[in-house]
Design an enzyme around this catalytic site. Structure first.
Site, PDB file in Angstrom:
ATOM      1  N   PRO A   1       5.681  22.984   6.929  1.00  0.00           N
ATOM      2  CA  PRO A   1       4.721  22.913   7.851  1.00  0.00           C
ATOM      3  C   PRO A   1       4.742  22.291   9.091  1.00  0.00           C
ATOM      4  O   PRO A   1       5.209  21.209   9.056  1.00  0.00           O
ATOM      5  CB  PRO A   1       3.622  22.189   7.217  1.00  0.00           C
TER       6      PRO A   1
ATOM      7  N   LYS B   1       6.089  11.554   6.649  1.00  0.00           N
ATOM      8  CA  LYS B   1       6.407  11.776   8.144  1.00  0.00           C
ATOM      9  C   LYS B   1       7.026  13.093   8.436  1.00  0.00           C
ATOM     10  O   LYS B   1       7.528  13.719   7.514  1.00  0.00           O
ATOM     11  CB  LYS B   1       7.000  10.555   8.919  1.00  0.00           C
TER      12      LYS B   1
ATOM     13  N   THR C   1       0.797  -1.175  -0.073  1.00  0.00           N
ATOM     14  CA  THR C   1       0.067   0.092  -0.115  1.00  0.00           C
ATOM     15  C   THR C   1       0.763   1.249   0.075  1.00  0.00           C
ATOM     16  O   THR C   1       2.059   1.081  -0.188  1.00  0.00           O
ATOM     17  CB  THR C   1      -0.884  -0.052   1.382  1.00  0.00           C
TER      18      THR C   1
ATOM     19  N   THR D   1       2.780   0.615  19.170  1.00  0.00           N
ATOM     20  CA  THR D   1       3.194   2.089  19.544  1.00  0.00           C
ATOM     21  C   THR D   1       2.989   2.593  20.690  1.00  0.00           C
ATOM     22  O   THR D   1       2.021   1.898  21.584  1.00  0.00           O
ATOM     23  CB  THR D   1       2.469   2.652  18.333  1.00  0.00           C
ATOM     24  N   ASP D   2       3.647   3.444  21.058  1.00  0.00           N
ATOM     25  CA  ASP D   2       3.335   4.222  22.273  1.00  0.00           C
ATOM     26  C   ASP D   2       2.121   5.037  22.293  1.00  0.00           C
ATOM     27  O   ASP D   2       1.827   5.334  23.541  1.00  0.00           O
ATOM     28  CB  ASP D   2       4.506   5.099  22.954  1.00  0.00           C
ATOM     29  N   GLU D   3       1.550   5.223  21.121  1.00  0.00           N
ATOM     30  CA  GLU D   3       0.120   6.159  21.196  1.00  0.00           C
ATOM     31  C   GLU D   3      -0.757   5.293  21.641  1.00  0.00           C
ATOM     32  O   GLU D   3      -2.026   6.063  21.801  1.00  0.00           O
ATOM     33  CB  GLU D   3       0.132   6.339  19.663  1.00  0.00           C
TER      34      GLU D   3
ATOM     35  N   TYR E   1      -6.352   5.612  14.483  1.00  0.00           N
ATOM     36  CA  TYR E   1      -4.835   4.893  14.615  1.00  0.00           C
ATOM     37  C   TYR E   1      -4.906   4.263  15.593  1.00  0.00           C
ATOM     38  O   TYR E   1      -4.432   2.770  15.638  1.00  0.00           O
ATOM     39  CB  TYR E   1      -3.727   5.527  13.948  1.00  0.00           C
TER      40      TYR E   1
ATOM     41  N   LYS F   1      -4.754   0.055  16.894  1.00  0.00           N
ATOM     42  CA  LYS F   1      -3.521  -0.853  17.738  1.00  0.00           C
ATOM     43  C   LYS F   1      -3.620  -0.942  18.574  1.00  0.00           C
ATOM     44  O   LYS F   1      -3.290  -2.291  19.246  1.00  0.00           O
ATOM     45  CB  LYS F   1      -2.137   0.352  17.535  1.00  0.00           C
TER      46      LYS F   1
ATOM     47  N   TYR G   1       2.630  21.582  12.581  1.00  0.00           N
ATOM     48  CA  TYR G   1       1.135  21.536  13.451  1.00  0.00           C
ATOM     49  C   TYR G   1       1.163  22.665  14.723  1.00  0.00           C
ATOM     50  O   TYR G   1       2.096  22.571  15.386  1.00  0.00           O
ATOM     51  CB  TYR G   1       0.763  20.439  13.800  1.00  0.00           C
TER      52      TYR G   1
ATOM     53  N   GLY H   1      -7.175  16.157  17.714  1.00  0.00           N
ATOM     54  CA  GLY H   1      -6.847  15.238  18.624  1.00  0.00           C
ATOM     55  C   GLY H   1      -5.467  15.146  18.969  1.00  0.00           C
ATOM     56  O   GLY H   1      -5.059  13.768  19.078  1.00  0.00           O
TER      57      GLY H   1
END
Length: 342
Positions: free
Chosen positions: A221, A205, A40, A141-143, A166, A170, A223, A300
């Site tokens: 850019p 990324k 993908t 992931t730590d997310e 996402y 996970k 955020y 978020g």
């Protein structure tokens, strides 16, 4: 691990997976690696240039949600292990198109686990004699832990509090892996990592975007106010941690892998611009710093992630070799070569 020498790596054409394959194949020449990737947007066979010289490597283009394909691969290659990288992972994409994340990250993980269980085990808590020691390693992931305030670190015991589609997908996959250990007695390990960076990362990324935009003279850019903090882990350090946990981690355990390199996005952007000013100065004589531009924050957006890696350090002896300053220099050099700016 048992004496069988064939493992399935999922998502091995992606950023972390491809770096891991080169690392692992060098250290384990007797192990046959089967890499399945659906190619993908995040998977790219260019990440695996040079791998064909290894006779113990095979690539399969396919979807981990395809249970018939996964079954056929188990029967053909008789896997003794699975190292599962394959995931949809770009948070912005999960906000606009969450269904692919749910499908790949949850159902795909379940499909792999279920096939491994059917192939390796006679029943709950009973491996077939031939497959005792076969292991499933899940990369997360730590997310999944949500966001931190200004202090504190994510530990393996931190409650899950995912904030994006996402990270929610996970987190769900982590729980499914956990359930296969507790319900079926399957030999599983999970690693949750902090933000990776280094060669072969997808252009979308943060760090590749900063480098690419800078050298093309476009606005960079960032955020919000740029104060979002991440714990940055050089990808090769992560690969070494994964191999260590796969080989020596305690079954059913989770290990957090982090770089102890907290940096906010402002620091990242400024550091890269300052290094680029030295490595490939702009023809105008101006600094790349003037290209930094602040854009509307994403929904978020978690403020801060930081991992406590003391468990893997103390129990398995892992330690990051790179700090952010050494790792980012190597990373910039790689991307300058890629973008043909040197």
């Amino acid at each position: 691990m048992n004496s069988k020498k064939s493992i399935l790596i999922t998502g091995g054409a992606g950023f972390i997976g491809s770096n891991f394959i080169f690392h692992f194949i060098e250290n384990n020449p007797s192990v046959k690696i089967i890499n399945i990737d659906n190619l993908t947007y995040a998977g790219d066979l260019k990440n695996l240039e040079g791998i064909k010289k290894y006779e113990n490597y095979t690539f399969i283009k396919g979807d981990i949600c395809d249970s018939e394909l996964i079954k056929n691969l188990f029967e053909k290659y008789d896997f003794s292990g699975v190292i599962h990288f394959a995931a949809e992972s770009h948070v912005d994409n999960s906000i606009s198109n969450p269904d692919e994340f749910i499908k790949t990250n949850i159902f795909g993980t379940f499909t792999l686990l279920n096939m491994a269980k059917e192939y390796w085990m006679e029943g709950p808590h009973k491996y077939k004699n031939k497959y005792i020691g076969c292991r499933f390693h899940h990369i997360s992931t730590d997310e999944v832990y949500g966001t931190l305030g200004e202090t504190g670190l994510f530990k393996e015991t931190t409650p899950y509090a995912p904030n994006s589609p996402y990270s929610a997908s996970k987190a769900s996959s982590d729980f499914i892996v956990r359930s296969f250990f507790h319900t079926y007695g399957m030999d599983v390990v999970t690693t949750n990592c902090s933000n990776n960076y280094g060669p072969k990362q997808h252009n979308e990324k943060l760090i590749p975007t900063i480098i690419r935009k800078a050298i093309s003279g476009e606005n960079i850019p960032i955020y919000g106010d740029g104060n979002n903090v991440r714990d940055w882990l050089y990808v090769l350090d992560h690969c070494k941690g994964i191999e260590l946990v796969y080989k020596k981690g305690v079954s059913g355990e989770t290990y957090n892998i982090g770089g102890m390199n907290e940096r906010n996005n402002n620091y990242i952007a400024k550091k890269i611009c300052e290094l680029l000013d030295k490595k490939t100065p702009r023809k105008s004589g101006k600094s790349y710093l003037e290209l930094i531009t602040y854009v509307k924050d994403r929904p978020g957006h978690d403020l801060r992630y930081a991992i406590d890696a003391s468990k893997i350090e103390n129990e398995l002896g892992w330690k990051a070799d790179e700090n952010f300053e050494s790792g980012i220099e190597k990373t910039i050099d790689w991307y300058l070569e890629k973008y043909k700016a040197v």
